[in-house]
Design an enzyme around this catalytic site. Structure first.
Site, PDB file in Angstrom:
ATOM      1  N   GLY A  11      35.741  49.077  35.587  1.00 22.23           N
ATOM      2  CA  GLY A  11      36.907  49.584  34.852  1.00 22.23           C
ATOM      3  C   GLY A  11      36.848  49.258  33.369  1.00 22.23           C
ATOM      4  N   TYR A 143      53.328  51.255  39.941  1.00 20.26           N
ATOM      5  CA  TYR A 143      52.440  50.274  39.302  1.00 20.26           C
ATOM      6  C   TYR A 143      53.244  49.054  38.865  1.00 20.26           C
ATOM      7  CZ  TYR A 143      49.294  48.400  35.655  1.00 20.26           C
ATOM      8  OH  TYR A 143      48.508  47.592  34.868  1.00 20.26           O
TER       9      TYR A 143
END
Ligand code: VAH
Length: 320
Positions: A11, A143
């Site tokens: 990532g 999230y």
């Protein structure tokens, strides 16, 4: 001897964190891991890499045992924008994955765990300016829900199960190595690439949208400083506010125009506008500065100069 496992190494943050950690602890002592197989080249070029699904506890135990891991940094997450499209996937990765990390850490007596949180833990009722460390946490994204639940779960493992867990609430992170994957703050990265490639950018949030932001070198510094901090001296654990700068999109565009005068920007806000508006404009990170010496280095102009230099070089080489 540290044996560090970085989960989510492919990532935006993980990919650069692995490189920085390997410089400190040695290539063989930092095991990179991710679900993705397309990034193996970079990550396995100078150290161990494992394909790892954080939601599979047996996979995680196998990697921990294989390398004798004694520290875990969990960078695996489904971010805010993608999380709104796939909320239960976000819960699965961000929460069930976290539970696996915490339970394996407890069971295998892992010495140190770092689990990032985010300004996404805050919501519309949170004070917007200089947001305090202790405040209302009522996020409106999945999230954000996983970040609040994650902070509470990590603190439970610290206080009740004697696991060393530490974490920090990242602002938007800007970098020029690995593109971000599905966050609301991705515009602050895209704008530099589009300014270099096309001299124009259509932004998916409005010009006056102001958010806390941080350049990657400062993000890596904060992450490694907290990872190395003396746990016994920390009064907080998994939820440190960290800040560096705050700017609106129009201020960001103006900083680019200082170097690319012909750069043009227009605005087409989409569903991510509501997400951005639910987050603070700036945070109070005085406790991170007090408890483990946090101190950012990059401001907006220094970041813009460096971003345009590096992204410009990539463009000249035909890499973007
Ligand atoms: C996101 N970049 O936009 C992430 C971050 C501050 C938000 O956690 O979802």
């Amino acid at each position: 001897m540290e044996k560090i496992l970085v989960i989510g190494s492919a990532g935006q943050i993980g990919s650069e964190l692995v490189v920085s950690l390997r410089k400190i602890y040695g290539n063989e002592n930092v095991v990179a891991s991710d679900l993705r197989t397309d990034e193996i080249g970079k990550l396995s070029a100078n150290g161990p890499y494992e394909i790892l699904d954080i939601t599979n506890r047996a996979d995680l135990e196998q990697v921990v045992d294989k390398y004798g891991i004694n520290a875990i940094i969990n960078m695996a997450a489904i971010l805010s924008a993608v999380g709104e499209k796939f909320p239960m996937k976000a819960w699965d990765v961000n929460m069930n994955g976290l539970i696996n990390v915490l339970e394996v850490s407890r069971d295998r007596k892992i010495e140190r765990v770092l689990v990032p949180s985010s300004i996404a833990a805050f919501g519309p009722e949170t004070p917007k300016d200089n947001t305090p460390q202790e405040t209302i946490l009522r996020p409106t994204t999945m999230y954000g829900v996983t970040k609040v639940a994650g902070e509470l779960l990590c603190n439970y493992f610290v206080e009740k199960l004697d696991v060393d867990v530490r974490g920090l609430r990242y602002p938007g992170i800007i970098s020029n190595e690995t593109l971000p994957g599905g966050g609301t703050t991705d515009y602050a990265v895209e704008i530099y690439y589009e300014a270099i490639k096309n001299k124009k950018y259509t932004c998916f949030v409005s010009s006056d949208t102001r958010l806390p932001m941080m350049y990657m070198p400062d993000c890596l510094k904060a992450t490694i400083d907290l990872f190395q901090a003396d746990f016994g001296k920390l009064k907080h654990h998994s939820d440190f506010n960290v800040g560096a700068m705050s700017f609106s999109v129009e201020e960001l565009a103006a900083s680019i125009k200082k170097y690319i005068p012909e750069f043009e920007i227009d605005y087409k806000p989409d569903y991510r506008q509501m997400i951005a508006e639910s987050w603070p404009r700036s945070v109070d990170d005085s406790l991170a500065r007090k408890e483990w010496g946090w101190e950012p280095e990059f401001d907006l102009d220094a970041m813009t100069r460096d971003m345009l230099k590096v992204v410009g070089e990539k463009h000249e080489k035909g890499l973007i």
